[in-house]
Write an enzyme that holds these catalytic residues in place. Structure first.
Site, PDB file in Angstrom:
ATOM      1  N   CYS A   2      46.581  36.877  44.348  1.00 17.10           N
ATOM      2  CA  CYS A   2      46.468  36.729  45.800  1.00 17.10           C
ATOM      3  C   CYS A   2      46.403  38.093  46.496  1.00 17.10           C
ATOM      4  O   CYS A   2      46.935  39.076  46.004  1.00 17.10           O
ATOM      5  CB  CYS A   2      47.693  36.004  46.336  1.00 17.10           C
ATOM      6  SG  CYS A   2      48.035  34.479  45.484  1.00 17.10           S
ATOM      7  N   ARG A  27      40.145  41.167  43.442  1.00 16.33           N
ATOM      8  CA  ARG A  27      41.408  40.815  42.782  1.00 16.33           C
ATOM      9  C   ARG A  27      41.335  39.453  42.114  1.00 16.33           C
ATOM     10  O   ARG A  27      42.172  39.127  41.281  1.00 16.33           O
ATOM     11  CB  ARG A  27      42.540  40.785  43.817  1.00 16.33           C
ATOM     12  CG  ARG A  27      42.916  42.154  44.337  1.00 16.33           C
ATOM     13  CD  ARG A  27      43.945  42.028  45.422  1.00 16.33           C
ATOM     14  NE  ARG A  27      45.213  41.530  44.932  1.00 16.33           N
ATOM     15  CZ  ARG A  27      46.300  42.277  44.772  1.00 16.33           C
ATOM     16  NH1 ARG A  27      46.268  43.541  45.060  1.00 16.33           N
ATOM     17  NH2 ARG A  27      47.413  41.753  44.338  1.00 16.33           N
ATOM     18  N   TRP A  74      45.113  32.867  44.769  1.00 14.74           N
ATOM     19  CA  TRP A  74      44.799  32.608  43.359  1.00 14.74           C
ATOM     20  C   TRP A  74      45.809  31.554  42.920  1.00 14.74           C
ATOM     21  O   TRP A  74      47.004  31.833  42.824  1.00 14.74           O
ATOM     22  CB  TRP A  74      44.952  33.914  42.571  1.00 14.74           C
ATOM     23  CG  TRP A  74      44.510  33.856  41.152  1.00 14.74           C
ATOM     24  CD1 TRP A  74      43.238  34.025  40.672  1.00 14.74           C
ATOM     25  CD2 TRP A  74      45.335  33.665  39.992  1.00 14.74           C
ATOM     26  NE1 TRP A  74      43.226  33.944  39.302  1.00 14.74           N
ATOM     27  CE2 TRP A  74      44.493  33.727  38.863  1.00 14.74           C
ATOM     28  CE3 TRP A  74      46.705  33.439  39.797  1.00 14.74           C
ATOM     29  CZ2 TRP A  74      44.974  33.572  37.563  1.00 14.74           C
ATOM     30  CZ3 TRP A  74      47.180  33.288  38.498  1.00 14.74           C
ATOM     31  CH2 TRP A  74      46.315  33.356  37.401  1.00 14.74           C
ATOM     32  N   ASN A 100      52.414  36.177  48.735  1.00 16.59           N
ATOM     33  CA  ASN A 100      51.995  36.488  47.362  1.00 16.59           C
ATOM     34  C   ASN A 100      53.237  36.407  46.488  1.00 16.59           C
ATOM     35  O   ASN A 100      54.303  36.875  46.903  1.00 16.59           O
ATOM     36  CB  ASN A 100      51.475  37.927  47.254  1.00 16.59           C
ATOM     37  CG  ASN A 100      50.053  38.055  47.753  1.00 16.59           C
ATOM     38  OD1 ASN A 100      49.468  37.098  48.227  1.00 16.59           O
ATOM     39  ND2 ASN A 100      49.519  39.259  47.654  1.00 16.59           N
ATOM     40  N   GLY A 101      53.084  35.872  45.292  1.00 18.30           N
ATOM     41  CA  GLY A 101      54.230  35.797  44.380  1.00 18.30           C
ATOM     42  C   GLY A 101      54.534  34.344  44.058  1.00 18.30           C
ATOM     43  O   GLY A 101      53.701  33.457  44.269  1.00 18.30           O
ATOM     44  N   GLU A 489      39.837  46.439  22.281  1.00 22.03           N
ATOM     45  CA  GLU A 489      39.425  46.643  23.664  1.00 22.03           C
ATOM     46  C   GLU A 489      37.996  46.121  23.882  1.00 22.03           C
ATOM     47  O   GLU A 489      37.712  45.466  24.888  1.00 22.03           O
ATOM     48  CB  GLU A 489      39.545  48.131  24.017  1.00 22.03           C
ATOM     49  CG  GLU A 489      39.066  48.532  25.391  1.00 22.03           C
ATOM     50  CD  GLU A 489      39.746  47.787  26.551  1.00 22.03           C
ATOM     51  OE1 GLU A 489      40.732  47.094  26.325  1.00 22.03           O
ATOM     52  OE2 GLU A 489      39.233  47.893  27.685  1.00 22.03           O
ATOM     53  N   LYS A 493      36.968  43.140  26.493  1.00 19.94           N
ATOM     54  CA  LYS A 493      35.968  43.350  27.549  1.00 19.94           C
ATOM     55  C   LYS A 493      34.932  42.232  27.497  1.00 19.94           C
ATOM     56  O   LYS A 493      34.557  41.662  28.508  1.00 19.94           O
ATOM     57  CB  LYS A 493      35.304  44.698  27.301  1.00 19.94           C
ATOM     58  CG  LYS A 493      35.094  45.642  28.389  1.00 19.94           C
ATOM     59  CD  LYS A 493      36.212  46.273  29.135  1.00 19.94           C
ATOM     60  CE  LYS A 493      37.427  45.497  29.419  1.00 19.94           C
ATOM     61  NZ  LYS A 493      38.613  46.253  29.710  1.00 19.94           N
ATOM     62  N   GLU A 496      36.325  38.813  28.647  1.00 15.67           N
ATOM     63  CA  GLU A 496      36.634  38.777  30.076  1.00 15.67           C
ATOM     64  C   GLU A 496      35.410  38.505  30.943  1.00 15.67           C
ATOM     65  O   GLU A 496      35.476  37.705  31.856  1.00 15.67           O
ATOM     66  CB  GLU A 496      37.177  40.150  30.528  1.00 15.67           C
ATOM     67  CG  GLU A 496      38.606  40.401  30.259  1.00 15.67           C
ATOM     68  CD  GLU A 496      39.064  41.702  30.916  1.00 15.67           C
ATOM     69  OE1 GLU A 496      38.593  42.774  30.505  1.00 15.67           O
ATOM     70  OE2 GLU A 496      39.884  41.638  31.839  1.00 15.67           O
ATOM     71  N   HIS A 512      40.627  38.471   4.039  1.00 15.97           N
ATOM     72  CA  HIS A 512      41.846  37.649   3.997  1.00 15.97           C
ATOM     73  C   HIS A 512      41.730  36.419   4.886  1.00 15.97           C
ATOM     74  O   HIS A 512      42.730  35.843   5.279  1.00 15.97           O
ATOM     75  CB  HIS A 512      43.055  38.507   4.381  1.00 15.97           C
ATOM     76  CG  HIS A 512      43.279  39.634   3.423  1.00 15.97           C
ATOM     77  ND1 HIS A 512      43.883  39.473   2.196  1.00 15.97           N
ATOM     78  CD2 HIS A 512      42.922  40.939   3.490  1.00 15.97           C
ATOM     79  CE1 HIS A 512      43.912  40.632   1.556  1.00 15.97           C
ATOM     80  NE2 HIS A 512      43.321  41.533   2.330  1.00 15.97           N
ATOM     81  N   LYS A 609      42.629  41.069  39.208  1.00 15.32           N
ATOM     82  CA  LYS A 609      42.681  42.500  38.905  1.00 15.32           C
ATOM     83  C   LYS A 609      44.096  42.950  38.566  1.00 15.32           C
ATOM     84  O   LYS A 609      44.313  43.621  37.570  1.00 15.32           O
ATOM     85  CB  LYS A 609      42.131  43.305  40.087  1.00 15.32           C
ATOM     86  CG  LYS A 609      42.134  44.803  39.863  1.00 15.32           C
ATOM     87  CD  LYS A 609      41.238  45.204  38.698  1.00 15.32           C
ATOM     88  CE  LYS A 609      41.266  46.692  38.414  1.00 15.32           C
ATOM     89  NZ  LYS A 609      40.712  46.985  37.073  1.00 15.32           N
TER      90      LYS A 609
END
Ligand code: AGP
Length: 614
Positions: A2, A27, A74, A100-101, A489, A493, A496, A512, A609
């Site tokens: 948010c 965000r 969000w 927010n939270g 990484e 990427k 995402e 394995h 974000k």
């Protein structure tokens, strides 16, 4: 996550609020809304969907007020829907709140308020807040001017969880009240006007002067002043902080997407990270803001590096650097695991926390735990004055400039650059005998910006390969040692921003189990930069080629064979910092796969974000 924006001043609030929300779009969010104070009370307009969909609501045209609050949501509690969007109002429509939270005890508070006759129109945890403020406001008998703040404080005393709150009231049209606990909030100062935001870039085009709020502080914000209070409403003083970021640094600058811009900014951002800390390979690394003694460092039993996502991947490189240069056992932990796994910590522990935003809830909680158990804490962040920097014993900045795209790119390379400088600084303080390696690393660090540029010149070749394979469902990233850490990484990427299923494996693990997944139409990307492991890595690649995989190799070694679909040569560098270079093609690859699929690169689905809730 948010986003919050607020304005109080002499200009109409609506355009400033909407503009701020657009700047916060990166965000990640699913709905938006604004409340302004009008002559006849509070106007509240909100909608599921994009910020621009607010402009389709007829009533928005009539908003002229000079005081307002706004929000991008969000979803956590309750699906994305008009009724669940913020701002939320109390039943009497006297108070409007953005939050927010997460309010963890909202069930209990909702039950309590329901018994007092309050109704709830949303499924959110946030809607308890305006009603709780109203509940306390009616009971207060103090002077009218103090009532609003007192009621907010009383309501906050009942809240368990995290929050950044912005509140307006039709009974007090001259002010906005804000407070925070474990969720970011800053106040931007103008001439006879003040701005509020959860994120500096949203209001950077209006002011560079900010007040940074600490947990449990309250602020009454007027058009020409701000009054600060501690958790007991005792008045406190705050210093204004000047934020050096340039507003244009948070714009796209002619690039199609923020992510592409940020990938291309890496020669500059790495140079900024190096700054005056390293000037030439013969001079010691300097950290003006640190003062670790030889005695302290030589008594350390353990270093923890704790972070999430990409920052954690940067931490894996930090482990190799610290162990090789300083000989101090170093463990890397995912912050959400560290905080619950009862780690062994004492006063001979140094805990390093890496976070681009400085606002990641798990990383901040992990820092508080380490500090409470006696460790010294060091934060590495990109955002000056962010929450973590105010919690840590020491703090150093990456200075990479604002990173707007959800997928982190330049922050990663700057984090590794900074950790490598830190490791050298520690090694030099410890009077390490590894002088040859240290000097070679310093030379290589100084050569990074030019080498990154060379790789960026290969963008078109990487794009062509991405366009060949973008429709595939599964991709694998392989590497050994630090090439494995960069594989993690690269895989993150790709997931995402392109939604392609991908996994990263240490090449030696292939046999394995994972090799069972290799068949025609699977793409395997292999990173090979360690001269000692070339032959073994090549054998692994041949095994997947035999089973039908398409292959891309990223290497700075002499690779024999010609049956690879694409082999990209990158400049040589000491293997300890090779991820700074080998990640660049992986960032570009993920970017071009996403573009080929026609996706929104900067705002991938479901992601935010900065992850400011647990
Ligand atoms: C990176 O591409 C991700 N968006 C994510 O993994 C990120 O690195 C993580 O959430 C940590 O964020 P921080 O650095 O702001 O703490």
């Amino acid at each position: 996550m948010c986003g919050i924006v607020g304005y109080i001043g002499y200009k109409p609030a609506k355009p400033i609020l909407l503009n701020g929300l657009l700047k916060l779009e990166y965000r990640g969010y699913d709905s938006a809304g604004i409340s302004t104070l009008e002559n006849d009370g509070i106007s509240n307009i909100k909608s599921k969907g994009r910020v621009n969909s607010l402009n389709d609501i007829k009533e928005i045209d009539s908003l002229n007020g000079h005081v307002g609050i706004a929000h991008t949501r969000w979803a956590t509690h309750g699906k994305p829907a008009n009724c669940n969007s913020h701002p939320h109002m109390d039943n009497s429509k006297t108070f409007s709140v953005v939050h927010n939270g997460i309010i963890e005890n909202y069930h209990e508070l909702r039950n309590f308020l329901t018994k007092q006759g309050y109704n709830f129109l949303s499924e959110t945890d946030s809607e308890v807040v305006p009603n709780l403020i109203h509940y306390y406001y009616k009971q207060l008998t103090c002077e009218n001017d103090k009532k609003f703040l007192q009621a907010v404080k009383k309501a906050c005393d009942d809240l368990v969880g995290s929050y950044a709150l912005e509140i307006i009231s039709s009974l007090h049209p001259d002010r906005i009240i804000v407070t925070r606990k474990d969720s970011p909030l800053v106040i931007g100062c103008g001439e006879k006007e003040n701005y509020i935001s959860s994120d500096i870039p949203a209001i950077l085009s209006y002011t560079k002067n900010f007040y940074l709020l600490n947990d449990n502080e309250y602020v009454e914000i007027f058009d020409d002043s701000a009054k600060f209070y501690d958790r007991n409403l005792v008045p406190i003083e705050k210093d204004l902080k000047n934020i050096e970021w340039d507003a244009s640094a948070a714009e796209k600058d002619g690039y199609e997407d923020y992510m592409l811009k940020e990938i291309h900014e890496q020669p500059k951002s790495i140079r900024e990270t190096i700054g005056s800390r390293l000037t030439d390979s013969h001079t010691p690394v300097v950290f003006d803001d640190l003062s670790f003694s030889k005695e302290y460092l030589s008594n350390l039993q353990k270093i923890y590096i704790v972070a999430c996502g990409t920052a954690m991947h940067a931490g894996l490189v930090g482990k190799a650097l610290l162990e090789n240069l300083c000989n101090i056992p170093t463990e890397v932990d995912i912050a959400s695991e560290f905080r619950y796994r009862n780690p062994i910590i004492n006063d001979k522990t140094l805990a390093i926390f890496i976070t681009q935003s400085g606002e990641t809830a798990d990383t901040i909680a992990a820092l508080k735990l380490a500090r409470a158990r006696g460790a010294k804490t060091l934060a590495i962040s990109n955002v000056v004055g962010s929450s973590i920097t105010r919690e840590a014993d020491h703090c150093i900045y990456t200075h990479a400039g604002p990173e707007i795209a959800v997928a982190s790119t330049k922050a990663y390379t700057s984090q590794i650059t900074l950790v490598s400088l830190l490791s050298i600084y520690f090694a030099e303080t410890l009077e390490s005998s590894n002088k040859g390696l240290i000097q070679e690393l310093k030379k290589d660090i100084l050569s990074l910006p030019d080498k990154v540029k060379t790789i960026l010149d290969s963008s078109e070749d990487i794009k062509s390969f991405a366009e060949k394979v973008f429709q595939e469902k599964d991709m694998f990233f392989l590497g050994r040692g630090l090439d494995y850490s960069v594989s993690l990484e690269g895989s993150l990427k790709l997931k995402e921003i392109s939604y392609v299923h991908s996994e990263a494996y240490a090449s030696g693990e292939l046999k394995h189990g994972p090799i069972a997944l290799i068949e025609n139409d699977v793409t395997v990307i292999s990173i090979i930069t360690n001269p000692l492991l070339v032959e073994k890595s090549i054998s692994n690649i041949q095994e997947v080629i035999t089973r039908g995989a398409k292959t891309m190799i990223i290497t700075n070694q002499d690779i024999q064979g010609d049956n690879y679909d694409f082999c990209l040569r990158i400049p040589s560098i000491n293997p300890l910092i090779s991820p700074i270079l080998s990640v660049i093609p992986l960032q570009l690859f993920a970017y071009y796969v996403s573009k080929a699929k026609g996706l929104d690169v900067d705002k991938p689905r479901n992601l935010a974000k900065s992850v400011t809730v647990e």
